[in-house]
Structure formats: structure tokens, C-alpha cells
Design an enzyme around this catalytic site. Structure first.
Site, PDB file in Angstrom:
ATOM      1  N   ASP A   9       0.846  -1.198   0.000  1.00 55.57           N
ATOM      2  CA  ASP A   9       0.000   0.000   0.000  1.00 55.57           C
ATOM      3  C   ASP A   9       0.880   1.246   0.000  1.00 55.57           C
ATOM      4  O   ASP A   9       1.839   1.336   0.770  1.00 55.57           O
ATOM      5  CB  ASP A   9      -0.889  -0.010   1.242  1.00 55.57           C
ATOM      6  CG  ASP A   9      -1.554   1.327   1.490  1.00 55.57           C
ATOM      7  OD1 ASP A   9      -2.464   1.677   0.729  1.00 55.57           O
ATOM      8  OD2 ASP A   9      -1.143   2.028   2.438  1.00 55.57           O
ATOM      9  N   ASP A 105      -3.785   2.477  -5.288  1.00 60.28           N
ATOM     10  CA  ASP A 105      -2.581   2.537  -4.457  1.00 60.28           C
ATOM     11  C   ASP A 105      -2.318   1.264  -3.667  1.00 60.28           C
ATOM     12  O   ASP A 105      -1.433   1.222  -2.811  1.00 60.28           O
ATOM     13  CB  ASP A 105      -2.670   3.728  -3.488  1.00 60.28           C
ATOM     14  CG  ASP A 105      -3.848   3.627  -2.538  1.00 60.28           C
ATOM     15  OD1 ASP A 105      -4.761   2.825  -2.803  1.00 60.28           O
ATOM     16  OD2 ASP A 105      -3.863   4.360  -1.531  1.00 60.28           O
ATOM     17  N   GLU A 106      -3.065   0.186  -3.935  1.00 62.67           N
ATOM     18  CA  GLU A 106      -2.865  -1.076  -3.230  1.00 62.67           C
ATOM     19  C   GLU A 106      -2.848  -2.231  -4.232  1.00 62.67           C
ATOM     20  O   GLU A 106      -3.693  -2.281  -5.124  1.00 62.67           O
ATOM     21  CB  GLU A 106      -3.999  -1.336  -2.229  1.00 62.67           C
ATOM     22  CG  GLU A 106      -4.085  -0.351  -1.087  1.00 62.67           C
ATOM     23  CD  GLU A 106      -5.285  -0.669  -0.213  1.00 62.67           C
ATOM     24  OE1 GLU A 106      -5.093  -1.225   0.890  1.00 62.67           O
ATOM     25  OE2 GLU A 106      -6.420  -0.371  -0.633  1.00 62.67           O
TER      26      GLU A 106
END
Length: 418
Positions: A9, A105-106
Site C-alpha cells: 500500500d 494505491d494497493e
């Protein structure tokens, strides 16, 4: 052999990208928010410095400025964030070909087969962090476990709180680390479900895990109905860290079942003439996407909802067309008919249009009564103009009305400015 799965993340992703692009803001409280010029919108991302003042994601910009008047407010650049996210994906792929995006974003990584090449799970995580930081200036945190659910839990609840940004949570240690967490921290449990659990006397993840599954199914069905048995099974397995789902690189890629587009309107739309303008724009965008992907659809769906979530209004209905199509005129006619058949006259804040029952656009039924090939050629021409010069290069006259949203939408990605 047990799997080694990671959830990587990126910390305060949008804000981190902006701070990397603006070194002069390194020690300043930076947020990315809707419209800095108007001092409006919500906080999409806040850097750790801003968070130290109590600034939170999803609160209004006004609330954030009240906590920290010195905030540096930056307008979102969605195209840039997408490009950086793709660059980070390519870094992950230097360690394993099993990379599954979870959000911008992960991403999940299965590094089981990579251990003999790159070292221990912790060593791989450190190499990933270093490569991402060197390439993008973004700091990442990594949760490591045997399953995807536990990898995400390890990242969200533990890795983010450690100095090195790495935490390993083996399934064998679920009772030690996971069960003491509040039930709201369990994967898949949002605010409304948290309230249900609290009223059932379930305050921690361990409280749920210790209830025998048959009894838990009975408890949940009494509160939510018999259809909740499958949901109860999933919640119970999650409390034990059980998750058989593999890391699947093609999760967002293949087997397309539907093509749709929806949008939240800037204000309530109550006049049918205004609503029809937006329905026409959505129909055109859906058909354009279908044509670009080589599909036609036979089932048209229309959804509408109001702004008051406590007293919901709206509907979602569908109808089957005589033949598959991706011609805007035909889809819009069905959309308009569906909407007026089911609309109760309440103001509308969100609209959506979709095509399902997809088939190959290369095979279609000829018509004796209408020159559909002429319509297809016209739309292929307008598509080529938009592809070359932008989606607002050619617009229908109705989109120039005050109710039209196509021009404004063309400047955005995912509802935010490019």
C-alpha cells in the site's frame, strides 16, 4: 508449501506523489482536494504532516482548514496518479508475475515462487519499498501473510504503525494479533455492519471467531434474514483469516460482462428535460465504449437515485432489446423509455446506464427498414474525432445546455480533474 502473499500500500498516495513533485513542500502539511480555488470539495489524500493536525481523508476542505489553516491544498491530477500507479505495478512485476491491483494505491503480490531468487519475505518487502521510493518518491507499507485477507489486515492495522512499514501475520498467529482488534477493523465490515455486530454483543474480531458457525448463522439470520447465511459464513471465515482466493493478475482484465457509466450530478435534477440530456450523454458514452471494445449489448439497464441516503429514492431497471446494438440512438430510446416508465418524479442526484448481454459487434442482424450501417459509419467517424482530439471535440447540441455534463466530464477521470 504455504503461500507468501503481500499487500503493498502506498502511503497517502495522491499527496505523496504531489510532495515528490514539489520538494519545497517536504515538511509542510499537504492535502489533495476537490477544488482549491473555490475552497470546496473533500480531502482525497492527506500527508502524514497534515494528519498530525487531525486532518482526515473524506472530510470537507473547510473542516480540514479549520484544523490546519496552513494547509497546502493541491488540485488532483488523476492522469498523473494513474501513470505513477502503473509504474509501481511494473516494479512489482520485477519480483513476481502474480500481481493483482486492489485499488490505485494497493496491490496484492504472490511471491511464493520468488523466495529462492530474492530472499525472505521481509527482504523482498524491503527491496520493493526501496525501488518504489527511488523511482517515484512514494513510501509504501507491506503486509505479509498466507492469505490475501490477512495480508491486507496486516498492512492496514500493523504495518502502517511500524517504523519499517512491514508486518508479517501468519495464519497460525491470528488469535494473537487479529482477535483483539475491534470488529470494525475486520475486512469487509463497514459502519452499518459494525452497528449490527455491536448490537449482537460482538465487539472484537475474537468475539465473532469464538461463536460456533451454526450459532452465528442463526444470530445473523435473526437480525438480517435467512438470506444472510452465506454472508455469515464469509464473516466467520474472515475472523479466522481463511481466504482461499488466489492472487489473480487478470481480475480486472478479461471476461467483460457489462459496459456501463454513471455519474453523480452537481445538483438535484427534477425536470425531465434536464434528466434526458444527461441520459443521452451517458448512453452515448456507453455505446462509444462498446464500439471501442468491439461489443454490442442486448440488455439495457438504467439506474437513478436521490441525494438523501437516509430516505432513499430511485430504481434500477432493465429491458431486453430485440437485437444487440451499440448504436446510441437505439440505446437512448430504450433508456428514455425505461426511465420514464419507472421514475416517480422525485429529484435525481445520480444516474447510470449500462449494456449487458454482450456479443461480438462484428456479427449483427441486417434491417430492411433502416440503414443501420449508415448510423454505424457516422458513429465510427465521431469516435475517431473524439479519440484524436478529445471527448469534447464534438458534442451534441443538447450537451451545451445548462444541464449538460459532457464537457465538464471530459476534463475528469473518475470524477476528478485529470
Amino acid at each position: 508449501m504455504k503461500k507468501v502473499i503481500m499487500l503493498a500500500d502506498c502511503q497517502s498516495f495522491y499527496a505523496s506523489v504531489e510532495k515528490a513533485a514539489h520538494p519545497e513542500y517536504a515538511d509542510q502539511p499537504v492535502v489533495v482536494a476537490g477544488d482549491p480555488a473555490r475552497r470546496s470539495g473533500i480531502i482525497l489524500a492527506a500527508c502524514p504532516v497534515a494528519k498530525s493536525f487531525g486532518v482526515k481523508t473524506a472530510e470537507t476542505l473547510g473542516e480540514a482548514l479549520g484544523k490546519c489553516p496552513e494547509l497546502v491544498v493541491i488540485r488532483p491530477r488523476m492522469r498523473t496518479y494513474i501513470d505513477v500507479s502503473l509504474a509501481i505495478t511494473r516494479i512489482y512485476e520485477t519480483f513476481t508475475d502474480l500481481v493483482e491491483p486492489f485499488s490505485i494505491d494497493e496491490q496484492f503480490l504472490d511471491v511464493t515462487g520468488s523466495l529462492k531468487y530474492f530472499g525472505s519475505p521481509e527482504e523482498i518487502a524491503k527491496q520493493i519499498q526501496a525501488k518504489i521510493m527511488l523511482a517515484t518518491g512514494v513510501w509504501s507499507r507491506v503486509g505479509i501473510s498466507d492469505t490475501k485477507i490477512l495480508a491486507k489486515t496486516a498492512c492496514d492495522n500493523f504495518a502502517k504503525k511500524t517504523e519499517e512499514g512491514i508486518f508479517i501475520l501468519p495464519q497460525a498467529e491470528v488469535s494473537r494479533h487479529l482477535w483483539s482488534l475491534p470488529i470494525s477493523k475486520m475486512y469487509g465490515v463497514a459502519g452499518r455492519m459494525t452497528n449490527h455486530f455491536l448490537r449482537m454483543g460482538i465487539h472484537t474480531i475474537g468475539d465473532l471467531a469464538k461463536i460456533p458457525l451454526p450459532k452465528f448463522k442463526q444470530m445473523l439470520s435473526q437480525r438480517m434474514g435467512k438470506q444472510s447465511h452465506v454472508q455469515a459464513q464469509i464473516f466467520h471465515e474472515t475472523s479466522w483469516g481463511i481466504d482461499p482466493s488466489p492472487v489473480s493478475p487478470g481480475t480486472f482484465g478479461g471476461g467483460q460482462k457489462a459496459i456501463g457509466h454513471g455519474m453523480t450530478l452537481p445538483i438535484d435534477y427534477a425536470r425531465k428535460e434536464d434528466i434526458e440530456v444527461v441520459l443521452g450523454e451517458l448512453s452515448e458514452e456507453v455505446c462509444r465504449r462498446c464500439r471501442s471494445k468491439g461489443f454490442m449489448g442486448r440488455v439495457v439497464s438504467v439506474g437513478a437515485s436521490g441525494a438523501d441516503y437516509d430516505h432513499p429514492t430511485g430504481f434500477n431497471r432493465q429491458m431486453t432489446l430485440p437485437d444487440p446494438t451499440n448504436i446510441t440512438k437505439e440505446v437512448y430510446a430504450a433508456v428514455r423509455s425505461l426511465f420514464h416508465r419507472h421514475w416517480d418524479g422525485h429529484p435525481v442526484r445520480r444516474l447510470g446506464v449500462a449494456l449487458t448481454g454482450l456479443s461480438d459487434a462484428g456479427t449483427y442482424q441486417l434491417s430492411l427498414f433502416e440503414d443501420k450501417e449508415k448510423l454505424r459509419q457516422l458513429e465510427r467517424t465521431t469516435d475517431s474525432i473524439k479519440n484524436r482530439y478529445g471527448s469534447s471535440a464534438i458534442l451534441r447540441a443538447s450537451s451545451l445546455m445548462a444541464s449538460g455534463q459532457a464537457r465538464e466530464r471530459s476534463m475528469k477521470i473518475g470524477g476528478h480533474y485529470k
